[in-house]
Design a protein around this motif. Structure first.
Motif, short mmCIF file in Angstrom:
data_model
loop_
_atom_site.label_atom_id
_atom_site.label_comp_id
_atom_site.label_asym_id
_atom_site.label_seq_id
_atom_site.Cartn_x
_atom_site.Cartn_y
_atom_site.Cartn_z
N UNK A 20 -25.30 15.71 34.00
CA UNK A 20 -25.05 14.13 34.41
C UNK A 20 -26.04 13.17 34.13
N UNK A 21 -27.62 13.67 34.04
CA UNK A 21 -28.54 12.83 33.94
C UNK A 21 -29.74 13.33 33.14
N UNK A 22 -30.57 12.37 32.66
CA UNK A 22 -31.58 13.21 32.06
C UNK A 22 -32.52 14.06 32.99
N UNK A 23 -32.65 13.93 34.04
CA UNK A 23 -33.62 14.52 35.01
C UNK A 23 -32.68 16.10 35.22
N UNK A 35 -46.41 9.99 22.29
CA UNK A 35 -47.20 10.89 22.41
C UNK A 35 -48.42 10.82 23.43
N UNK A 36 -49.10 9.50 23.39
CA UNK A 36 -50.05 9.31 24.33
C UNK A 36 -49.69 9.56 25.85
N UNK A 37 -48.51 8.97 26.00
CA UNK A 37 -47.86 8.83 27.37
C UNK A 37 -47.61 10.22 27.70
N UNK A 38 -47.01 11.08 26.76
CA UNK A 38 -46.56 12.46 27.16
C UNK A 38 -47.79 13.30 27.40
N UNK A 74 -37.44 4.68 33.51
CA UNK A 74 -37.44 5.14 34.97
C UNK A 74 -37.07 6.32 35.15
N UNK A 75 -35.65 6.76 34.64
CA UNK A 75 -35.21 8.09 34.60
C UNK A 75 -35.24 8.62 33.39
N UNK A 76 -36.59 8.65 32.77
CA UNK A 76 -36.75 9.29 31.33
C UNK A 76 -37.43 10.58 31.41
N UNK A 77 -37.37 10.98 29.92
CA UNK A 77 -37.97 12.38 29.95
C UNK A 77 -39.18 12.45 30.56
N UNK A 78 -40.24 11.54 30.20
CA UNK A 78 -41.66 11.79 30.82
C UNK A 78 -41.75 11.72 32.12
N UNK A 79 -40.76 11.08 32.82
CA UNK A 79 -40.81 11.15 34.51
C UNK A 79 -40.48 12.44 34.91
N UNK A 80 -39.55 13.27 34.28
CA UNK A 80 -39.14 14.39 34.92
C UNK A 80 -39.30 15.68 34.12
N UNK A 81 -39.63 15.76 33.08
CA UNK A 81 -39.69 17.19 32.21
C UNK A 81 -41.13 17.90 33.12
#
Length: 307
Positions: A62-65, A119-122, A91-98
């Motif tokens: 139901x969500x990216x998270x 890539x740098x943010x990851x 805010x609900x993106x992959x980089x916040x929750x993976x």
């Protein structure tokens, strides 16, 4: 290989836990082949996806998270940079929750600078990122015959390879993050040029009264022929513009090419002119046709009925 684990499938093959984000024309085929390859796939799409019967049992988050929780790999195929920013960096993106250590494999055609930014943010979040755009369209995606053009570290691309092999005809490592995106734009420059020149040639042939079958007979065998000329040429002459790759996406890619070239000081006048032709065709309402829908406008400009 993957920081978050992985397990054996019932068939005895290593099964990677994958979240796949983006279930459009390309994403559906990619998911199909990830599952054929024995991987455990959870899907997510920004809107309710129209899934073929073979994928009706796909687990949808139901969500990216929810999609990326406890996954080894996140594979992504989106429409372009705006969608990437929202899905990866929102805010609900992959980089916040993976989870830390997750390998992100992004098949989106995008701006190389944005790929490097992602890539740098990851990396700052302990994640790994490979930009891996593809050559191929709906048929190749469904049949697992895509050509992946990868940017990333040697280790990350090597770790991505077992996942990519489920979907790929070939896999190419071009350099660090951003190199895959740049190589994709180089290839799409050639695609754009062929689409424009093919439309002009077919309009000229039709106006000259040349028979379609005989025309394609010699275009098939000349030294300037290509798979695009042979396949798209026949479809255009038959009036078949069912979407394998949307014309509006070809316009987006042409703009990405010219923007990237201008930043590097590379003159691309033919591509800039092609982008204007794609824009005109989209303005005439053909954006949801195949990229060859450009030819409808080109035939009209030649005083011809729709192919």
């Amino acid at each position: 290989m993957y920081a978050n684990g992985g397990q054996e499938s019932e068939r005895g093959k290593f099964m990677t836990r994958i979240a796949h984000l983006g279930l459009g024309i390309m994403g559906r085929g990619m998911v199909r082949n990830l599952r054929v390859g024995g991987h455990d796939v959870t899907g997510w799409n920004r809107s309710a996806p129209d899934l073929p019967s073979e994928l009706l049992d796909l687990s949808l988050a139901p969500s990216i998270s929810a999609a990326v929780t406890a996954k080894d790999v996140v594979t992504i195929c989106l429409t372009g940079p705006d969608a990437q920013r929202a899905v990866l960096m929102g805010d609900d993106g992959v980089l916040c929750h993976a989870p830390v250590g997750t390998l992100i494999i992004d098949a989106t055609t995008t701006d190389p600078e944005l790929a490097r930014e992602i890539g740098a943010a990851a990396a700052d979040r302990g994640l790994r990122y490979v930009d891996a755009p593809v050559f191929g369209s709906r048929g190749e995606a469904w049949d697992g015959r895509l050509d992946f053009i990868c940017g990333g570290s040697e280790k990350d691309v090597a770790d991505a390879r077992p996942v990519l092999e489920s979907m790929a005809a070939t896999i190419h490592h071009l350099g660090p993050v951003g190199a895959g995106a740049a190589a994709k734009l180089v290839g799409n420059l050639l695609v754009a040029a062929q689409l424009v020149s093919l439309g002009e040639a077919l309009a000229l042939a039709r106006k000259s009264g040349l028979p379609d079958a005989a025309l394609m007979g010699f275009l098939d065998v000349t030294d300037y022929s290509s798979a695009l000329i042979r396949g798209v040429g026949r479809n255009t002459l038959a009036g078949d513009f069912s979407p394998h790759f949307y014309l509006r996406h070809m316009l987006k890619d042409a703009r990405l090419i010219t923007d990237h070239a201008h930043r590097l000081g590379v003159s691309v006048p033919m591509t800039a002119a092609a982008a204007e032709q794609f824009q005109a065709a989209v303005n005439h309402g053909h954006g949801d046709l195949n990229a060859s829908g450009l030819h409808v406008t080109q035939f009209a400009n030649a005083g011809l009925e729709k192919p």
